[in-house]
Design a protein around this motif. Structure first.
Motif, mmCIF file in Angstrom:
data_model
loop_
_atom_site.group_PDB
_atom_site.id
_atom_site.type_symbol
_atom_site.label_atom_id
_atom_site.label_comp_id
_atom_site.label_asym_id
_atom_site.label_seq_id
_atom_site.Cartn_x
_atom_site.Cartn_y
_atom_site.Cartn_z
ATOM 1 N N SER A 166 -6.370 -4.009 5.894
ATOM 2 C CA SER A 166 -7.694 -3.154 5.974
ATOM 3 C C SER A 166 -7.834 -2.236 5.060
ATOM 4 N N PHE A 167 -6.527 -1.662 4.344
ATOM 5 C CA PHE A 167 -6.755 -0.717 3.182
ATOM 6 C C PHE A 167 -6.763 -1.691 1.817
ATOM 7 N N GLN A 168 -6.252 -3.008 2.032
ATOM 8 C CA GLN A 168 -6.228 -3.748 0.756
ATOM 9 C C GLN A 168 -7.467 -4.162 0.413
ATOM 10 N N MET A 169 -7.983 -4.946 1.455
ATOM 11 C CA MET A 169 -9.452 -5.540 1.495
ATOM 12 C C MET A 169 -10.649 -5.148 1.715
ATOM 13 N N GLU A 170 -10.531 -3.917 2.378
ATOM 14 C CA GLU A 170 -11.957 -3.604 3.289
ATOM 15 C C GLU A 170 -12.106 -2.037 2.253
ATOM 16 N N ARG A 171 -11.187 -1.725 1.803
ATOM 17 C CA ARG A 171 -11.699 -0.257 1.105
ATOM 18 C C ARG A 171 -11.938 -0.357 -0.362
ATOM 19 N N ALA A 172 -12.628 0.184 -1.064
ATOM 20 C CA ALA A 172 -12.943 0.224 -2.403
ATOM 21 C C ALA A 172 -11.624 0.461 -3.320
ATOM 22 N N GLY A 173 -11.618 -0.454 -4.370
ATOM 23 C CA GLY A 173 -10.449 0.044 -5.440
ATOM 24 C C GLY A 173 -9.518 -0.824 -5.389
ATOM 25 N N GLN A 174 -8.372 -0.461 -5.555
ATOM 26 C CA GLN A 174 -7.161 -1.351 -6.057
ATOM 27 C C GLN A 174 -6.545 -1.760 -4.574
ATOM 28 N N TRP A 175 -5.824 -2.904 -4.790
ATOM 29 C CA TRP A 175 -4.721 -3.497 -3.676
ATOM 30 C C TRP A 175 -3.862 -2.663 -3.459
ATOM 31 N N MET A 176 -3.360 -1.627 -4.479
ATOM 32 C CA MET A 176 -2.138 -0.975 -4.267
ATOM 33 C C MET A 176 -2.106 -0.044 -2.977
ATOM 34 N N LYS A 177 -3.561 0.317 -2.606
ATOM 35 C CA LYS A 177 -3.773 1.208 -1.572
ATOM 36 C C LYS A 177 -2.984 0.619 -0.131
ATOM 37 N N GLY A 178 -3.075 -0.737 -0.056
ATOM 38 C CA GLY A 178 -2.757 -1.353 1.080
ATOM 39 C C GLY A 178 -1.081 -1.988 0.835
ATOM 40 N N LYS A 179 -0.699 -1.523 -0.403
ATOM 41 C CA LYS A 179 0.619 -2.201 -0.619
ATOM 42 C C LYS A 179 1.655 -1.246 -0.680
ATOM 43 N N SER A 180 1.519 0.053 -0.770
ATOM 44 C CA SER A 180 2.459 1.163 -1.172
ATOM 45 C C SER A 180 2.503 2.292 -0.179
ATOM 46 N N CYS A 181 2.107 2.064 1.274
ATOM 47 C CA CYS A 181 2.418 3.120 2.265
ATOM 48 C C CYS A 181 4.187 3.022 2.430
ATOM 49 N N GLU A 182 4.444 4.069 2.943
ATOM 50 C CA GLU A 182 5.823 4.509 3.120
ATOM 51 C C GLU A 182 6.482 3.368 4.023
ATOM 52 N N SER A 183 7.584 2.816 3.446
ATOM 53 C CA SER A 183 8.433 1.742 3.938
ATOM 54 C C SER A 183 7.677 0.380 3.881
ATOM 55 N N PHE A 184 6.971 0.167 2.863
ATOM 56 C CA PHE A 184 6.336 -1.207 2.823
ATOM 57 C C PHE A 184 7.148 -1.807 1.793
ATOM 58 N N GLY A 185 8.017 -1.528 1.447
ATOM 59 C CA GLY A 185 8.731 -2.134 0.212
ATOM 60 C C GLY A 185 10.205 -2.497 0.594
ATOM 61 N N PRO A 186 10.564 -2.962 1.613
ATOM 62 C CA PRO A 186 12.155 -3.474 2.015
ATOM 63 C C PRO A 186 12.643 -4.460 1.047
ATOM 64 N N LEU A 187 13.603 -3.996 0.289
ATOM 65 C CA LEU A 187 14.501 -4.855 -0.769
ATOM 66 C C LEU A 187 15.973 -4.952 -0.485
ATOM 67 N N GLY A 188 16.408 -6.197 -0.749
ATOM 68 C CA GLY A 188 17.751 -6.351 -0.537
ATOM 69 C C GLY A 188 18.120 -7.437 0.449
ATOM 70 N N PRO A 189 19.000 -7.620 0.953
ATOM 71 C CA PRO A 189 20.329 -6.776 1.211
ATOM 72 C C PRO A 189 21.051 -6.636 -0.226
ATOM 73 N N TRP A 190 21.110 -7.837 -0.808
ATOM 74 C CA TRP A 190 21.871 -7.937 -1.980
ATOM 75 C C TRP A 190 21.158 -8.041 -3.190
ATOM 76 N N LEU A 191 21.700 -7.772 -4.640
ATOM 77 C CA LEU A 191 21.275 -7.910 -5.805
ATOM 78 C C LEU A 191 22.134 -8.919 -6.359
ATOM 79 N N VAL A 192 21.550 -10.281 -6.334
ATOM 80 C CA VAL A 192 22.413 -11.284 -6.761
ATOM 81 C C VAL A 192 22.065 -11.541 -8.164
ATOM 82 N N THR A 193 23.345 -11.841 -8.938
ATOM 83 C CA THR A 193 23.157 -12.064 -10.259
ATOM 84 C C THR A 193 22.750 -13.344 -10.649
#
Length: 287
Positions: A166-193
């Protein structure tokens, strides 16, 4: 080599994953080699990674199995995402396959550990999931040619590109509004070379919600491959060590279901990418 970060949020230390799957504390060795205890910036340089690969994990202190695993890279300055990068995902959302990569930002402040809770933000109505392959940059990249692009990669990891539609598609402006909320970027568990990944363009991907399979895909169906994306992005901005590029999602997102299915408090998301491990998040209300 599989690197990770362990410890409380904001106080993570570096770790190395042993052959038996246990996490070993790398912080003392890394401090001697690089003057830092964390996997950030210069610790991702090819020279440092080459030295770390010579270490026998079994000789390092074992980290408690109860210790929190943090995001697999710290100090990220740029968190760049690619939209509609799987033709079958574009089809399920009724979108055209892009002629050039669609780029948007995720705020680095949304990055959390692979098993941390995902919080539904106030006012959200359509919180969605997206399993993705993410790339962590190891060397400064600017105007890179595609044939050289993978030389700038420190490693690969899983990203859940959590999205509030709803933030990404239904509010004016850039997609980042629907992508940047707290906890919206889990990364890992590993960094694999990269040496552990035979073909980054042929990795199986999956995501379940409450044990029901939602997404099944493969990086082979990307519209724009990893090397192309690094080259392309480096012509618009300088990529720094520790920056993350998350490269798009295969079909099966909640927005594409008929009827749409979105996350609710109490849901459990599990997801994985071949060779990169698995994540598991509980969905909770904002607190």
């Amino acid at each position: 080599m599989k690197l990770c970060r362990h410890g409380p949020p904001g106080r993570e230390k570096s770790g190395l994953v042993a052959a038996d799957g246990s996490v070993r504390d790398l912080s003392g060795v890394l401090a001697e080699l690089n003057g830092t205890t964390d996997i950030t910036g210069s610790a991702l340089a090819p020279r440092t990674l080459a030295k770390l690969k010579k270490i026998n994990p079994d000789k390092l202190p074992k980290v408690s199995s109860r210790a929190r695993v943090g995001a697999c890279v710290g100090g990220t300055r740029n968190f760049i995402a690619v939209g509609m990068n799987y033709a079958d995902h574009a089809a399920e959302t009724g979108s055209e396959v892009p002629k050039e990569p669609i780029l948007f930002n995720k705020a680095p402040s949304c990055i959390v550990g692979p098993d941390d809770n995902v919080m539904i933000p106030p006012g959200a109505k359509k919180t969605d999931w997206e399993v993705e392959l993410a790339v962590v940059i190891g060397s400064k990249a600017r105007y890179v040619e595609e044939k050289d692009a993978l030389k700038f990669v420190a490693g690969f990891c899983i990203c859940n590109d959590v999205s509030e539609r709803s933030f990404q598609m239904e509010r004016a402006g850039q997609w980042m509004k629907g992508k940047s909320c707290e906890s919206f970027g889990p990364l890992g568990p590993w960094l694999v070379t990269p040496d552990e990944i035979k073909d980054v363009q042929n990795l199986d991907m999956w995501l379940d919600v409450n044990g029901t399979r939602m997404q099944t895909g493969s990086t082979k169906t990307m519209v724009f491959g990893v090397a192309y994306l690094i080259s392309y992005i480096s012509h618009f901005m300088v990529l720094e060590p520790g920056d993350v590029i998350t490269t798009g999602t295969p079909p099966g997102v909640g927005m594409g279901k008929k009827p749409p299915r979105y996350l609710r408090p109490g849901d459990v998301i599990t997801l994985g990418v071949q060779g990169l491990g698995m994540q598991c998040q509980k969905v909770v209300p904002f607190a």
